[in-house]
Design a protein around this motif. Structure first.
Motif, PDB file in Angstrom:
ATOM      1  N   UNK A  52      14.424   4.089  -8.357  1.00 22.95           N
ATOM      2  CA  UNK A  52      13.961   4.963  -7.266  1.00 22.95           C
ATOM      3  C   UNK A  52      13.350   4.169  -6.114  1.00 22.95           C
ATOM      4  N   UNK A  53      12.798   3.003  -6.444  1.00 21.20           N
ATOM      5  CA  UNK A  53      12.203   2.181  -5.384  1.00 21.20           C
ATOM      6  C   UNK A  53      13.264   1.311  -4.698  1.00 21.20           C
ATOM      7  N   UNK A  54      14.497   1.371  -5.184  1.00 17.56           N
ATOM      8  CA  UNK A  54      15.573   0.588  -4.594  1.00 17.56           C
ATOM      9  C   UNK A  54      15.475  -0.895  -4.925  1.00 17.56           C
ATOM     10  N   UNK A  55      14.864  -1.205  -6.071  1.00 11.60           N
ATOM     11  CA  UNK A  55      14.739  -2.611  -6.479  1.00 11.60           C
ATOM     12  C   UNK A  55      16.012  -3.009  -7.225  1.00 11.60           C
TER      13      UNK A  55
ATOM     14  N   UNK B 117      -7.783   5.837  -4.734  1.00  8.79           N
ATOM     15  CA  UNK B 117      -8.324   6.234  -3.417  1.00  8.79           C
ATOM     16  C   UNK B 117      -7.653   5.439  -2.313  1.00  8.79           C
ATOM     17  N   UNK B 118      -7.457   4.147  -2.570  1.00  4.15           N
ATOM     18  CA  UNK B 118      -6.885   3.283  -1.531  1.00  4.15           C
ATOM     19  C   UNK B 118      -5.445   3.679  -1.213  1.00  4.15           C
ATOM     20  N   UNK B 119      -4.797   4.387  -2.139  1.00  2.11           N
ATOM     21  CA  UNK B 119      -3.433   4.859  -1.859  1.00  2.11           C
ATOM     22  C   UNK B 119      -3.480   5.963  -0.810  1.00  2.11           C
ATOM     23  N   UNK B 120      -4.623   6.647  -0.747  1.00  3.17           N
ATOM     24  CA  UNK B 120      -4.794   7.749   0.204  1.00  3.17           C
ATOM     25  C   UNK B 120      -5.083   7.207   1.600  1.00  3.17           C
ATOM     26  N   UNK B 121      -6.128   6.405   1.701  1.00  4.29           N
ATOM     27  CA  UNK B 121      -6.515   5.784   2.974  1.00  4.29           C
ATOM     28  C   UNK B 121      -7.468   4.635   2.657  1.00  4.29           C
ATOM     29  N   UNK B 122      -7.615   3.681   3.554  1.00  2.00           N
ATOM     30  CA  UNK B 122      -8.525   2.574   3.252  1.00  2.00           C
ATOM     31  C   UNK B 122      -9.942   3.102   3.037  1.00  2.00           C
ATOM     32  N   UNK B 123     -10.622   2.583   2.035  1.00  7.57           N
ATOM     33  CA  UNK B 123     -11.991   3.030   1.756  1.00  7.57           C
ATOM     34  C   UNK B 123     -12.946   2.051   2.427  1.00  7.57           C
ATOM     35  N   UNK B 124     -13.796   2.601   3.275  1.00  2.00           N
ATOM     36  CA  UNK B 124     -14.765   1.771   3.977  1.00  2.00           C
ATOM     37  C   UNK B 124     -15.865   1.357   3.002  1.00  2.00           C
TER      38      UNK B 124
ATOM     39  N   UNK C 150       0.793  -1.229   0.000  1.00  2.00           N
ATOM     40  CA  UNK C 150       0.000   0.000   0.000  1.00  2.00           C
ATOM     41  C   UNK C 150       0.821   1.272   0.000  1.00  2.00           C
ATOM     42  N   UNK C 151       2.154   1.143   0.107  1.00  4.30           N
ATOM     43  CA  UNK C 151       2.999   2.351   0.111  1.00  4.30           C
ATOM     44  C   UNK C 151       3.625   2.554  -1.262  1.00  4.30           C
ATOM     45  N   UNK C 152       3.604   3.791  -1.726  1.00  4.55           N
ATOM     46  CA  UNK C 152       4.193   4.086  -3.033  1.00  4.55           C
ATOM     47  C   UNK C 152       5.694   4.255  -2.855  1.00  4.55           C
ATOM     48  N   UNK C 153       6.473   3.345  -3.449  1.00  4.34           N
ATOM     49  CA  UNK C 153       7.931   3.392  -3.300  1.00  4.34           C
ATOM     50  C   UNK C 153       8.576   4.221  -4.405  1.00  4.34           C
ATOM     51  N   UNK C 154       7.888   4.291  -5.560  1.00  4.39           N
ATOM     52  CA  UNK C 154       8.337   5.175  -6.633  1.00  4.39           C
ATOM     53  C   UNK C 154       7.160   5.384  -7.570  1.00  4.39           C
ATOM     54  N   UNK C 155       7.120   6.530  -8.224  1.00  2.00           N
ATOM     55  CA  UNK C 155       6.038   6.789  -9.187  1.00  2.00           C
ATOM     56  C   UNK C 155       6.572   7.728 -10.265  1.00  2.00           C
ATOM     57  N   UNK C 156       6.856   7.157 -11.414  1.00  2.00           N
ATOM     58  CA  UNK C 156       7.428   7.930 -12.519  1.00  2.00           C
ATOM     59  C   UNK C 156       6.324   8.226 -13.528  1.00  2.00           C
ATOM     60  N   UNK C 157       6.169   9.488 -13.893  1.00  2.00           N
ATOM     61  CA  UNK C 157       5.146   9.846 -14.882  1.00  2.00           C
ATOM     62  C   UNK C 157       5.810  10.686 -15.965  1.00  2.00           C
ATOM     63  N   UNK C 158       5.825  10.165 -17.182  1.00  2.00           N
ATOM     64  CA  UNK C 158       6.391  10.920 -18.292  1.00  2.00           C
ATOM     65  C   UNK C 158       5.235  11.362 -19.181  1.00  2.00           C
ATOM     66  N   UNK C 159       4.908  12.630 -19.101  1.00  2.00           N
ATOM     67  CA  UNK C 159       3.749  13.168 -19.828  1.00  2.00           C
ATOM     68  C   UNK C 159       4.092  13.479 -21.270  1.00  2.00           C
ATOM     69  N   UNK C 160       3.044  13.649 -22.063  1.00  2.00           N
ATOM     70  CA  UNK C 160       3.243  13.929 -23.498  1.00  2.00           C
ATOM     71  C   UNK C 160       2.513  15.196 -23.945  1.00  2.00           C
TER      72      UNK C 160
END
Ligand code: KG4
Ligand code: ZN
Length: 331
Positions: free
Chosen positions: A62-65, A118-125, A19-29
């Protein structure tokens, strides 16, 4: 879990662990498509192909993998809906990783990805009401349990993001239009132009094409239009309609929890209006960080982890499906 997203115009790769984001790469166009006023499918595929390997490499680094085969449990990828050629780049890259590192492959629905943002933010009930608002989709779903979706309503014509993009073009603003309209609307003080709130009196379906035409007519019939006022009035109309429908859906479901996903969810006026709605009703609203509303790989990894947990593993015959549907309207 590694998540790969290439359904439209972002090449996005992320690593999510527990559930934790270890890396997030976004290359926009956007720079490539801006001059055309919208995403050009062929150019999108080519650009994904050009940068996908680098995006994967950076996300792992970036995630150390150090050893993907040892450190990752699986590779998740968006298989639809989206642009066929663009999706194929991500799916092929995911298959290559799966073979090279002997990792299970998990196909993900892009809209389920937005929901898992949403679940990355907090658990959704659960059960929860979900509003998915992107460039290609606008729909409200009931989530009765994990993976159990019911279609409640949605647009009968343009998606909300599409309306933002089209109105931005009418105002001579850049692409994508949502953030541009939002910026311009900040200067739009004064009495608002009364644009229509279509279908607001009944049902859970929405329509944005009348609103779009009303903006066009206003621009044509007004000798010196006030663009910031038009942007602000248009944005208010969209927010009003979405909040009215959410409110009605809450009446019908009596759910105590709601969440939003998709690029339009990055709109500050909408975020505030939805928080206020939740506050009025004494329910919980899960509103993901803006970077997890617009397309990203973390949401695909999160949705992939859910599907993987259920044993839903794809084979090398996993195909891109441009018209994949999370839930059918007729259901
Ligand atoms: O989810 P997304 O990144 O890609 C799709 O799955 O379509 O959504 C992109 C859409 C575009 O139409 C864009 O104009 C809109 O989301 N958008 C916004 C904002 N940021 C992106 N609309 C309104 N306000 C924003 N701040
Ligand atoms: Zn999206």
């Amino acid at each position: 879990m590694l998540g790969i997203e290439t359904s439209c115009d972002e090449t996005a790769v992320a690593v999510v662990g527990e559930g934790r984001v270890l890396s997030s790469v976004i290359m926009g166009q956007s720079d490539i498509h801006r001059d055309f006023g919208g995403v050009v499918p062929e150019l999108a595929s080519r650009e994904h192909g050009r940068v996908i390997t680098r995006a994967i490499f950076v996300a792992l680094q970036e995630a150390g993998i150090e050893s993907p085969g040892r450190d990752l449990d699986a590779v998740a990828v968006t298989r639809g809906p989206g642009l066929a050629g663009a999706l194929m780049v991500g799916v092929s890259a995911a298959k290559a990783l799966s073979v090279a590192f002997d990792l299970p492959l998990v196909g993900v629905d892009h809209m389920e990805g937005h929901l898992y943002g949403c679940a990355l933010e907090q658990p959704v009930e659960l059960p929860a009401l979900v509003l998915l608002i992107s460039g290609g989709h606008t729909q409200m779903l009931a989530v009765d349990g994990p993976g159990e979706y019911r279609y409640l309503g949605g647009t009968i014509d343009d998606a909300a993001g599409e309306a933002f993009d089209k109105v931005a073009r009418m105002l001579g603003l850049g692409f994508p239009g949502g953030p541009e309209i939002e910026k311009m609307a900040l200067e739009g003080a004064g009495e608002q132009i009364a644009f229509p709130r279509a279908m607001s009196h009944k049902g859970l379906d929405l329509s944005f094409s009348g609103l779009k035409t009303a903006v066009l007519n206003h621009l044509k019939s007004t000798p010196t239009p006030n663009p910031p006022l038009v942007a602000a009035s248009f944005q208010s109309a969209v927010v009003d309609v979405l909040v009215t429908k959410m409110s009605r859906a809450l009446d019908e479901t009596s759910y105590r929890s709601l969440c939003i996903g998709g690029g339009v969810g990055a709109n500050q006026a909408l975020r505030e209006a939805i928080s206020a709605l939740a506050m009025r009703r004494g329910i919980t609203a899960v509103i993901p960080a803006k970077r997890y509303c617009t397309d990203n790989g973390a949401m695909i990894a999160a949705a992939g982890a859910f599907r993987y947990g259920r044993g839903e593993i794809g084979g090398l015959d996993l195909g891109a499906d441009p018209s994949l549907e999370l839930v059918r309207e007729a259901d």
